[in-house]
Write an enzyme that holds these catalytic residues in place. Sequence first.
Site, mmCIF file in Angstrom:
data_model
loop_
_atom_site.group_PDB
_atom_site.id
_atom_site.type_symbol
_atom_site.label_atom_id
_atom_site.label_comp_id
_atom_site.label_asym_id
_atom_site.label_seq_id
_atom_site.Cartn_x
_atom_site.Cartn_y
_atom_site.Cartn_z
ATOM 1 N N TYR A 1 0.841 -1.201 0.000
ATOM 2 C CA TYR A 1 0.000 0.000 0.000
ATOM 3 C C TYR A 1 0.878 1.255 0.000
ATOM 4 O O TYR A 1 1.689 1.448 0.905
ATOM 5 C CB TYR A 1 -0.907 -0.046 1.231
ATOM 6 N N ASP B 1 -1.772 -6.444 9.383
ATOM 7 C CA ASP B 1 -2.815 -5.467 9.098
ATOM 8 C C ASP B 1 -3.964 -6.232 8.436
ATOM 9 O O ASP B 1 -3.864 -6.643 7.287
ATOM 10 C CB ASP B 1 -2.258 -4.385 8.163
ATOM 11 N N ILE C 1 -7.284 -5.258 7.939
ATOM 12 C CA ILE C 1 -8.447 -4.400 7.758
ATOM 13 C C ILE C 1 -9.387 -4.895 6.653
ATOM 14 O O ILE C 1 -10.542 -4.455 6.588
ATOM 15 C CB ILE C 1 -8.039 -2.937 7.491
ATOM 16 N N LYS D 1 -13.129 -0.805 5.802
ATOM 17 C CA LYS D 1 -13.291 -1.645 4.622
ATOM 18 C C LYS D 1 -14.417 -2.668 4.798
ATOM 19 O O LYS D 1 -15.304 -2.762 3.954
ATOM 20 C CB LYS D 1 -11.975 -2.370 4.306
#
Length: 467
Positions: free
Chosen positions: A144, A229, A231, A271
């Site tokens: 990202y 992570d 999410i 998300k």
Amino acid sequence: MTLSMKATCNSHGQDSSYFLGWQEYEKNPYDEVRNPNGIIQMGLAENQLSFDLLESWLAENPDIARFKRNGESIFRELALFQDYHGLPAFKNAMVQFMSEIRGNKVNFDPNNLVLTAGATSANETLMFCLADPGEAFLIPTPYYPGFDRDLKWRTGVEIVPIQCTSSNGFRITAPALEEAYRLAQKRNLKVKGVLVTNPSNPLGITLTRHELNLLVDFIDEKCIHLISDEIYSGTAFNSPSFVSIMEIIGNRNYQKTDVWNRVHIVYSLSKDLGLPGFRVGSIYSNDPLVVSAATKMSSFGLVSSQTQYLLSAMLSDKKFAKSYVVENQRRLKNRHEMMVNGLKSIGISCLESNAALFCWVDMRHLLSSNTFEGEIELWKKIVYEVGLNVSPGSSCHCVEPGWFRFCFANMSEDTLDLAIQRMKAFVNAINSSNGNAFSRNSSKSSRRKSFTKWVFRLSFHDRERER
């Protein structure tokens, strides 16, 4: 009078081609009625497919949105000061929702949960807790683009890439982990941990059990941390199903080892629930020292009491929460298939994926040259001539030119269909006349030329820093 070095330094990452594409979109945003020739935003990983489900729940529970309990207003209670530990009811609802997404194979203790203003804040807070300026975290590529800002800018932490390639579907390997570790040592950087996104942003794939076990073995051997992570954990719409890192270390009976305290999760509702504007993120850690430090730091970015109250009621409705996850995944699957099949019909393939809100699109065959110059040239045409803001692979630190991230869940079905039709016209023009015939806008402004020159310079500067 000069500003501070932090205020004037160029390490924020805002000059990345990822953010630059956003700027171009904002100057000329697509609107079906007011600006039908504008740029369609396909660089925003936002889930807008299930708002109707959330709105229906709110309509059925009007007192919650009006800040009432048993018919009585609690506005004053919510408006007054709240400490940074968060509302117990919300933290309980949050960990229950996290368990539900993971098939109830993992149980979470609300006392180990730290609330933050989104995942951005959670990731930065963990950097502050786990590393000092000049120390490093290893991250698999592509990653990202915002991590260059979130993890590095204010913390002074360095990112060392774990180079993954298309030869094995960009999967993490033991040699790649070791090579990244050696690279950090060569640069005299102390490695404090590894950070992964699972499901992956930008690949849209869930990490395999083999990869997760590989990561645990690696951080165990090196005595470093692992941040997962997660999410996008509730967006896995195809097999294999999502597996949390907490399930892995639990199954391996690490509870009474120091590894148990060196694995941390980042989660948010941006998300899975499609609520990025609510700014709800969290850190989950088994280390009481990390929880204590992160809780103190969270005072710089709290989640409002009103938001916590509303969402605690919504997530505590277990029937709704479960049905929402199932239906949202079904809709994501259908939209993903529409994107993949639409691009496939014009000769463009995607990495096989099973999660998240985007596809990792292979356009290597459309490059004028197999270089990052060729990638930026193609990206410029897609932004300005095709009218789509997509994210070039180089902005995600991909080692191979020609890959792009296309988001599909932040627009209507009709808009996605239009985006695919625009790409079809572009590809047909390339095939018929080497790309010289296609242009939605024939003007070659000096702004476009200077934009291209700037992007080239930034792209190569970024890649030089990685070497």
